[in-house]
Enzyme design. Structure first.
Site, PDB file in Angstrom:
ATOM      1  N   GLY A   1       0.823  -1.216   0.000  1.00 42.87           N
ATOM      2  CA  GLY A   1       0.000   0.000   0.000  1.00 42.87           C
ATOM      3  C   GLY A   1       0.856   1.265   0.000  1.00 42.87           C
TER       4      GLY A   1
ATOM      5  N   ARG B   1       1.308  -5.731  -5.036  1.00 43.98           N
ATOM      6  CA  ARG B   1       1.305  -6.640  -3.877  1.00 43.98           C
ATOM      7  C   ARG B   1       1.737  -8.067  -4.230  1.00 43.98           C
ATOM      8  NH1 ARG B   1      -0.562  -4.454   0.708  1.00 43.98           N
ATOM      9  NH2 ARG B   1      -2.109  -2.787   0.636  1.00 43.98           N
TER      10      ARG B   1
ATOM     11  N   ASP C   1       4.915  -7.631   5.422  1.00 48.19           N
ATOM     12  CA  ASP C   1       4.935  -8.739   4.467  1.00 48.19           C
ATOM     13  C   ASP C   1       6.013  -8.536   3.400  1.00 48.19           C
ATOM     14  OD1 ASP C   1       2.944 -10.364   5.547  1.00 48.19           O
ATOM     15  OD2 ASP C   1       1.351  -9.181   4.625  1.00 48.19           O
TER      16      ASP C   1
ATOM     17  N   LYS D   1       7.997   0.712   5.614  1.00 49.52           N
ATOM     18  CA  LYS D   1       6.904   1.553   5.129  1.00 49.52           C
ATOM     19  C   LYS D   1       5.579   1.003   5.584  1.00 49.52           C
ATOM     20  CE  LYS D   1       4.368   0.050   2.575  1.00 49.52           C
ATOM     21  NZ  LYS D   1       3.485  -0.704   1.677  1.00 49.52           N
ATOM     22  N   THR D   2       4.656   1.770   5.966  1.00 52.86           N
ATOM     23  CA  THR D   2       3.217   1.479   6.065  1.00 52.86           C
ATOM     24  C   THR D   2       2.539   2.529   6.936  1.00 52.86           C
ATOM     25  OG1 THR D   2       1.438  -0.028   6.703  1.00 52.86           O
ATOM     26  CG2 THR D   2       3.452  -0.261   7.969  1.00 52.86           C
TER      27      THR D   2
ATOM     28  N   ASP E   1       0.030   1.983   8.481  1.00 59.17           N
ATOM     29  CA  ASP E   1      -0.594   1.263   9.597  1.00 59.17           C
ATOM     30  C   ASP E   1       0.177   1.407  10.914  1.00 59.17           C
ATOM     31  OD1 ASP E   1      -2.173   0.471   7.540  1.00 59.17           O
ATOM     32  OD2 ASP E   1      -1.688  -1.651   7.633  1.00 59.17           O
TER      33      ASP E   1
HETATM   34  P1  FBP Z   1       0.594  -1.916   3.612  1.00 57.57           P
HETATM   35  O1  FBP Z   1       0.615  -2.765   4.854  1.00 57.57           O
HETATM   36  O2  FBP Z   1       1.015  -2.635   2.398  1.00 57.57           O
HETATM   37  O3  FBP Z   1       1.365  -0.639   3.821  1.00 57.57           O
HETATM   38  O4  FBP Z   1      -0.911  -1.477   3.327  1.00 57.57           O
HETATM   39  C1  FBP Z   1      -1.612  -0.686   4.204  1.00 57.57           C
HETATM   40  C2  FBP Z   1      -3.076  -0.576   3.869  1.00 57.57           C
HETATM   41  O5  FBP Z   1      -3.363   0.778   3.575  1.00 57.57           O
HETATM   42  C3  FBP Z   1      -3.967  -1.090   4.991  1.00 57.57           C
HETATM   43  O6  FBP Z   1      -4.180  -0.116   5.982  1.00 57.57           O
HETATM   44  C4  FBP Z   1      -5.214  -1.480   4.259  1.00 57.57           C
HETATM   45  O7  FBP Z   1      -5.954  -2.453   4.953  1.00 57.57           O
HETATM   46  C5  FBP Z   1      -4.685  -2.014   2.965  1.00 57.57           C
HETATM   47  O8  FBP Z   1      -3.453  -1.354   2.743  1.00 57.57           O
HETATM   48  C6  FBP Z   1      -5.594  -1.792   1.798  1.00 57.57           C
HETATM   49  O9  FBP Z   1      -5.069  -2.452   0.703  1.00 57.57           O
HETATM   50  P2  FBP Z   1      -5.396  -2.120  -0.803  1.00 57.57           P
HETATM   51  O10 FBP Z   1      -4.620  -0.896  -1.170  1.00 57.57           O
HETATM   52  O11 FBP Z   1      -4.879  -3.296  -1.546  1.00 57.57           O
HETATM   53  O12 FBP Z   1      -6.851  -1.893  -0.912  1.00 57.57           O
END
Ligand code: FBP
Length: 547
Positions: free
Chosen positions: A77, A141, A172, A198-199, A201
């Site tokens: 993400g 991803r 991941d 990075k994230t 979250d």
């Molecule tokens: P990462 O862990 O890859 O940084 O993704 C974070 C995130 O924004 C989460 O908070 C959310 O649940 C998910 O990605 C949403 O994924 P997508 O962009 O595939 O809809």
């Protein structure tokens, strides 16, 4: 790209860096490390990269570094600041040796396997300095887990003369980085792999990684919006706003936004799990506060809900785990069925009695959402589950029965919101712009120093940036074994909200007061120009964790 006035002004922002990254460096090695859990299993799986020491950079003499070609991947993400990791990496590599080249693989790890790339030149990098988004090379991803993928990637690296890869990703993706580092080291393939945390979250953190980049900016964007909604709520005095916040599993974003905005109710998934609460307990908790505020004539309020809540309600967690296992092994059979009703019935007949009871008691829309495709890492896509709407409906029903029993005399009108994607590509705050640029620079130094299997680390983040400490942390140190797609796999351990940690305690100290009174804070938009006490603020989470 057509640039906005802010983008143009922001191009000339020079990110602040730790003093240790400004000249030559000397590496100080710590003691041998161990994985956070399951040591024997992790050591067996990573014999070549397990146990390496933590590295700290200190100012040292300038050295000569041999020229290297480096590849970079943005994975998972989006998170504000990714472009600054790349500009910091680019500038760092050019400082090590002006002959160094940087290639960007397009669309995430898939680009490395399929050999989709561009060379990142000065001109390209300059266009993206201090901007949000991952559009410089895109993200994806794809999970790197097959030997065939590692081999294809190696052929592509060899063709481009690439001797080091930087993977910018979450838990991941950095797990992927570690597996790749181990494989290439085992094979003596001559390709180093370095990760960058990075994230948005905020769940990729530990003693050595104080925060992942993007969390700061995303929380500030959401808090601005929550503040605006709270002001609207307090002006109109007629709505209860149920705001779901991104963050997948951990509730760090909800907690940080609560500390920035002081809403009436904040649900923290980790607390729900620890107290073994049911969905009905959560609904009753909210409904009781709605009723108490109504007694004061306040038929309005705000509720913050972490995106991953459903996975933390013990009975739901068990159900989701069973669904994950079942769907991993029966995907084709389920997909072959036509309607959602048939799918629900098919699944319900094949899970445990306890989980079936929960599954059939859920509103159909939520049960359908729980059966949606998993992401490539086997996770339920919690951002697609409309918990905010489900809670509004359930609180409404609860208040109706409370009204009948004479326990509620007010009015209730709910407004659902979901804040997620709007925060992921915001222009990075000064903190994220500085932190990311430093992380990119740190990655370049780890490469120059010949390291592999390390994650770039910049610490001491509540001090002025000149005092930040840069270095590297072995990725194996953060790993444990977890069940994914029905199988035990080595993965970086997610950092959840600590219930004995200072940020959560701060919420607990204040939440009764915030519930019944209207103590809203209105943080306003991120400030990029102006006094340092406004522009260089860190998150409350970092502040309280480091006090
Ligand atoms: P990462 O862990 O890859 O940084 O993704 C974070 C995130 O924004 C989460 O908070 C959310 O649940 C998910 O990605 C949403 O994924 P997508 O962009 O595939 O809809």
């Amino acid at each position: 790209m057509i640039k906005s006035p802010l983008q143009i002004a922001r191009e000339s922002y020079v990110p602040k860096m730790p003093s240790s990254l400004k000249g030559g460096i000397k590496i100080v090695e710590g003691k041998a490390t161990e994985s956070v859990a399951d040591q024997a299993d992790i050591e067996k799986m990573f014999p070549n990269t397990y146990g390496m020491p933590v590295l700290t950079f200190e100012p040292g003499d300038a050295k000569e570094y041999a020229a290297q070609n480096v590849g970079v991947i943005l994975s998972g993400g989006q998170a504000p600041g990714g472009h600054n990791v790349i500009s910091g990496l680019y500038d760092g590599l050019k400082k090590l040796n002006p002959e160094n080249k940087l290639y960007g693989f397009l669309g995430g790890p898939g680009g490395l396997v399929d050999n989709q790339y561009i060379e990142l030149t000065e001109d390209i990098v300059n266009h993206y300095r201090n901007t949000g988004g991952f559009d410089i090379i895109g993200s994806g991803r794809t999970k790197l887990e097959e030997t065939e993928q590692y081999e294809k990637a190696l052929v592509n690296c060899k063709e481009l003369g690439i001797t080091a890869l930087v993977i910018i990703g979450g838990d991941d993706s950095n797990t992927n980085a570690c597996v790749l580092a181990e494989y290439y080291k085992e094979k003596q393939a001559g390709v180093q792999v370095i990760g960058v945390p990075k994230t948005i979250d905020g769940d990729l953190k530990n003693e050595m990684i104080e925060t992942s980049f993007g969390f700061d900016t995303a929380c500030k964007v959401y808090s601005e919006l929550i503040g605006n909604i709270q002001r609207d709520a307090n002006s109109a005095k007629k709505y209860w706003h149920f705001i779901k916040l991104m963050g997948r599993s951990a509730s760090h974003i909800a907690l940080e936004c609560a500390l920035q905005t002081q809403p009436n109710i904040t649900i923290i998934s980790e607390e729900v799990e620890a107290k073994q609460q049911t969905l009905d307990d959560v609904v009753s908790y909210i409904a009781n506060i709605v009723a108490k505020r109504a007694e004061n004539g306040d038929n309005f309020g705000t509720v913050l809900i972490p995106e991953g809540l459903v996975e933390f309600i013990p009975a739901m967690k068990k159900l989701i785990a069973e669904l994950n296992d079942f769907l991993a092994h029966n995907e084709e059979a389920v997909n072959a069925l036509e309607g959602n009703k048939e799918k629900r019935e098919f699944v319900a007949e094949r899970i445990s009695d306890e989980s079936r009871e929960v599954f059939v008691s859920l509103p159909n829309s939520i049960a359908n959402q729980l059966m949606l495709d998993r992401d490539p890492h086997g996770n339920v896509q919690v951002s697609l589950i409309e918990t905010e709407k489900m809670l509004i409906d359930m609180v409404k029903a609860k208040l109706k029965s409370m009204k009948k029993a004479g326990e509620f005399k007010g009015k209730f009108k709910g407004q659902p919101h979901f804040f997620g994607y709007e925060g992921r590509c915001a222009a990075p705050s000064n903190f994220d712009a500085d932190y990311c640029y430093s992380l990119g620079n740190t990655a370049s130094m780890l490469i120059g120093e010949g390291k592999t299997g390390y994650m770039a680390s910049v610490r001491n983040l509540t001090a002025p940036s000149s005092e930040w400490m840069a270095g590297g942390v072995p990725v194996t140190m953060m790993m444990n074994m977890e069940k994914r797609h029905g199988e035990m796999k080595p993965v970086i351990q997610k950092a959840l909200v600590q219930l004995n940690g200072a940020p959560f305690k701060k919420l607990v100290e204040n939440r009764e007061e915030w519930a019944l009174n209207t103590n809203y804070m209105y943080p306003g938009p991120i400030q990029y120009f102006g006094p340092s006490e406004v522009c260089d603020l860190t998150t409350n989470t970092l502040k309280y964790e480091q006090q």
